[in-house]
Design a protein around this motif. Structure first.
Motif, PDB file in Angstrom:
ATOM      1  N   LYS A  27       0.821  -1.228   0.000  1.00 17.84           N
ATOM      2  CA  LYS A  27       0.000   0.000   0.000  1.00 17.84           C
ATOM      3  C   LYS A  27       0.851   1.275   0.000  1.00 17.84           C
ATOM      4  CE  LYS A  27      -1.008  -0.345   4.935  1.00 17.84           C
ATOM      5  NZ  LYS A  27       0.372  -0.755   5.175  1.00 17.84           N
ATOM      6  N   SER A  45       0.262   6.980   7.213  1.00 17.84           N
ATOM      7  CA  SER A  45      -0.154   7.034   8.625  1.00 17.84           C
ATOM      8  C   SER A  45       0.626   6.039   9.474  1.00 17.84           C
ATOM      9  CB  SER A  45      -1.664   6.817   8.762  1.00 17.84           C
ATOM     10  OG  SER A  45      -2.018   5.540   8.299  1.00 17.84           O
ATOM     11  N   GLY A  46       1.111   4.954   8.850  1.00 20.84           N
ATOM     12  CA  GLY A  46       1.922   3.989   9.593  1.00 20.84           C
ATOM     13  C   GLY A  46       3.175   4.649  10.153  1.00 20.84           C
ATOM     14  N   TYR A  49       2.362   6.213  13.421  1.00 18.38           N
ATOM     15  CA  TYR A  49       2.295   5.243  14.522  1.00 18.38           C
ATOM     16  C   TYR A  49       3.690   4.715  14.879  1.00 18.38           C
ATOM     17  CZ  TYR A  49      -2.724   5.400  14.653  1.00 18.38           C
ATOM     18  OH  TYR A  49      -4.014   5.844  14.815  1.00 18.38           O
ATOM     19  N   ARG A  50       4.535   4.555  13.872  1.00  8.69           N
ATOM     20  CA  ARG A  50       5.908   4.090  14.141  1.00  8.69           C
ATOM     21  C   ARG A  50       6.688   5.158  14.932  1.00  8.69           C
ATOM     22  NH1 ARG A  50       8.059  -0.145  10.836  1.00  8.69           N
ATOM     23  NH2 ARG A  50       6.374  -1.190   9.719  1.00  8.69           N
ATOM     24  N   SER A 108       2.389  -1.416  16.541  1.00  8.21           N
ATOM     25  CA  SER A 108       1.139  -2.150  16.570  1.00  8.21           C
ATOM     26  C   SER A 108       0.575  -2.244  17.997  1.00  8.21           C
ATOM     27  CB  SER A 108       1.383  -3.512  15.921  1.00  8.21           C
ATOM     28  OG  SER A 108       0.512  -4.469  16.327  1.00  8.21           O
ATOM     29  N   ALA A 111      -0.690   1.314  18.757  1.00  2.42           N
ATOM     30  CA  ALA A 111      -1.852   1.625  17.912  1.00  2.42           C
ATOM     31  C   ALA A 111      -3.131   0.941  18.388  1.00  2.42           C
ATOM     32  CB  ALA A 111      -1.562   1.211  16.472  1.00  2.42           C
ATOM     33  N   ARG A 117      -4.977   6.570  19.509  1.00  2.71           N
ATOM     34  CA  ARG A 117      -5.533   6.780  18.157  1.00  2.71           C
ATOM     35  C   ARG A 117      -6.238   8.130  18.087  1.00  2.71           C
ATOM     36  NH1 ARG A 117      -4.662   2.215  15.378  1.00  2.71           N
ATOM     37  NH2 ARG A 117      -5.617   3.150  13.560  1.00  2.71           N
ATOM     38  N   ARG A 138      -4.540   1.690   7.998  1.00  2.41           N
ATOM     39  CA  ARG A 138      -5.451   0.593   8.334  1.00  2.41           C
ATOM     40  C   ARG A 138      -6.897   1.083   8.433  1.00  2.41           C
ATOM     41  NH1 ARG A 138      -0.886  -0.600   8.226  1.00  2.41           N
ATOM     42  NH2 ARG A 138       0.192  -2.429   9.033  1.00  2.41           N
ATOM     43  N   ASP A 139      -7.052   2.350   8.843  1.00  5.21           N
ATOM     44  CA  ASP A 139      -8.401   2.888   9.119  1.00  5.21           C
ATOM     45  C   ASP A 139      -8.643   4.201   8.379  1.00  5.21           C
ATOM     46  OD1 ASP A 139      -6.521   4.371  10.483  1.00  5.21           O
ATOM     47  OD2 ASP A 139      -7.760   4.655  12.264  1.00  5.21           O
ATOM     48  N   MET A 140      -7.941   4.395   7.253  1.00  3.30           N
ATOM     49  CA  MET A 140      -8.118   5.648   6.514  1.00  3.30           C
ATOM     50  C   MET A 140      -9.557   5.770   6.007  1.00  3.30           C
ATOM     51  SD  MET A 140      -5.187   7.162   6.662  1.00  3.30           S
ATOM     52  CE  MET A 140      -5.188   6.493   8.296  1.00  3.30           C
ATOM     53  N   ARG A 188       1.141  -9.668  13.551  1.00  2.63           N
ATOM     54  CA  ARG A 188       0.731  -8.260  13.415  1.00  2.63           C
ATOM     55  C   ARG A 188      -0.677  -8.187  12.789  1.00  2.63           C
ATOM     56  NH1 ARG A 188       3.325  -3.574  11.127  1.00  2.63           N
ATOM     57  NH2 ARG A 188       5.225  -4.633  10.498  1.00  2.63           N
ATOM     58  N   ASP A 192      -3.705  -6.418  14.621  1.00  2.00           N
ATOM     59  CA  ASP A 192      -4.347  -5.269  13.966  1.00  2.00           C
ATOM     60  C   ASP A 192      -5.811  -5.557  13.618  1.00  2.00           C
ATOM     61  OD1 ASP A 192      -1.963  -3.933  14.167  1.00  2.00           O
ATOM     62  OD2 ASP A 192      -1.440  -4.052  12.042  1.00  2.00           O
ATOM     63  N   ARG A 195      -8.168  -5.973  17.239  1.00  2.00           N
ATOM     64  CA  ARG A 195      -8.300  -4.932  18.257  1.00  2.00           C
ATOM     65  C   ARG A 195      -9.702  -4.312  18.186  1.00  2.00           C
ATOM     66  NH1 ARG A 195      -4.097  -1.214  15.044  1.00  2.00           N
ATOM     67  NH2 ARG A 195      -5.553  -0.274  13.584  1.00  2.00           N
TER      68      ARG A 195
HETATM   69  O1  C5P Z   1       1.799   0.442   7.869  1.00  2.00           O
HETATM   70  P1  C5P Z   1       2.881   0.137   8.858  1.00  2.00           P
HETATM   71  O2  C5P Z   1       3.314  -1.296   8.862  1.00  2.00           O
HETATM   72  O3  C5P Z   1       4.024   1.091   8.759  1.00  2.00           O
HETATM   73  O4  C5P Z   1       2.206   0.418  10.287  1.00  2.00           O
HETATM   74  C1  C5P Z   1       2.821   0.039  11.499  1.00  2.00           C
HETATM   75  C2  C5P Z   1       1.739  -0.305  12.515  1.00  2.00           C
HETATM   76  O5  C5P Z   1       1.003   0.888  12.841  1.00  2.00           O
HETATM   77  C3  C5P Z   1       0.680  -1.296  12.020  1.00  2.00           C
HETATM   78  O6  C5P Z   1       1.015  -2.642  12.290  1.00  2.00           O
HETATM   79  C4  C5P Z   1      -0.560  -0.891  12.776  1.00  2.00           C
HETATM   80  O7  C5P Z   1      -0.644  -1.521  14.031  1.00  2.00           O
HETATM   81  C5  C5P Z   1      -0.362   0.587  13.042  1.00  2.00           C
HETATM   82  N1  C5P Z   1      -1.204   1.417  12.180  1.00  2.00           N
HETATM   83  C6  C5P Z   1      -2.512   1.608  12.558  1.00  2.00           C
HETATM   84  N2  C5P Z   1      -3.311   2.430  11.834  1.00  2.00           N
HETATM   85  C7  C5P Z   1      -2.853   3.051  10.755  1.00  2.00           C
HETATM   86  C8  C5P Z   1      -1.511   2.850  10.319  1.00  2.00           C
HETATM   87  C9  C5P Z   1      -0.702   2.002  11.063  1.00  2.00           C
HETATM   88  O8  C5P Z   1      -2.966   1.035  13.536  1.00  2.00           O
HETATM   89  N3  C5P Z   1      -3.657   3.875  10.083  1.00  2.00           N
END
Ligand code: C5P
Length: 233
Positions: A27, A45-46, A49-50, A108, A111, A117, A138-140, A188, A192, A195
């Motif tokens: 993605k 957005s990841g 969260y990272r 994760s 998140a 969030r 994940r939730d866009m 993961r 994800d 939750r």
């Molecule tokens: O997409 P990426 O692997 O970089 O995201 C890292 C972690 O951040 C995901 O495993 C997920 O738990 C969390 N995340 C999320 N919601 C998002 C983007 C990422 O919960 N919109």
């Protein structure tokens, strides 16, 4: 628009293309290239969260033990910016360090906390600027931009995703074990998807695209074509 609230009049807001999907579904590559093709802004957005997970670790907090309020307060205030494709946390370039498998695991955990969030919602919505935005996560489509013009859910089998991650790491000269990567991806996905808040799932009205046997070019072309069709309908 009030920070954290759903937009009241979507017709006047810049259009959003929401691309959600599990870890290593492609993605990020697809979303950034669609954004470049359309001249739109791009939200990873990841990465937020990272960076949040990194900020939590650096403050010596523990996602599993520290109170949610303290964690949410910290990530809500973290000095994070994006500049020319680089991720800057507290004046330090953390673009590469947030890509580690460990940081993904910690992200994760962080998140999964509803208050965290919520604290990151306005920061993500602020990326919606003219002429438009392509947002991946994940939730866009379900939470952050429920009025997105186009919603796409990208998938690929866990085996294909583990192989992609393996190649990415090897290309960077980082040693990796494919069986371990597959196990991490499955864990993961499980965390994800299960939750309670904003779980990874295909949103109502989203188009699903399985990229297991597609190249990035094909997936990008597919999204652009859907978007054009959407615009002319
Ligand atoms: O997409 P990426 O692997 O970089 O995201 C890292 C972690 O951040 C995901 O495993 C997920 O738990 C969390 N995340 C999320 N919601 C998002 C983007 C990422 O919960 N919109």
């Amino acid at each position: 628009m009030t920070a954290g609230s759903a937009p009241s009049n979507p017709a006047v807001l810049p259009p959003v293309i929401a691309i959600d999907g599990p870890s290593a579904s492609g993605k990020g590559a697809v979303a950034s290239r669609v954004a470049a093709a359309l001249g739109f802004h791009y939200l990873d957005s990841g990465a937020i969260y990272r960076a949040a997970a990194l900020a939590v670790a650096r403050a010596a907090l523990d996602p599993a033990r520290s109170g949610q309020e303290a964690l949410a307060d910290l990530v809500g205030r973290m000095p994070l910016s994006f500049s020319a494709g680089r991720v800057i946390l507290d004046a330090e370039d953390v673009t590469d360090s947030i890509r580690s498998e460990e940081c993904g695991r910690q992200a994760s955990l962080v998140a999964a906390l509803p208050l965290v969030r919520l604290a990151l919602l306005a920061r993500q919505r602020a990326f919606r600027q003219p002429p438009g935005l392509v947002a991946d996560g994940r939730d866009m489509a379900s939470v952050v931009f429920p009025d997105a013009r186009l919603k796409v859910f990208l998938t690929a089998s866990a085996e294909v995703r583990a192989e992609r991650r393996y190649k990415q790491l090897m290309d960077k000269g980082i040693h990796a074990n494919i069986a371990q990567l597959l196990q991490d991806i499955r864990h993961r996905d499980e965390r994800d998807s299960s939750r309670a808040t904003a779980p990874l799932q295909k949103a109502a009205g989203a188009y699903e695209l399985d990229t297991s046997s597609l190249t990035i070019d094909h997936a990008v072309a597919w999204v652009l074509e859907r978007y054009e069709r959407q615009q002319s309908s």
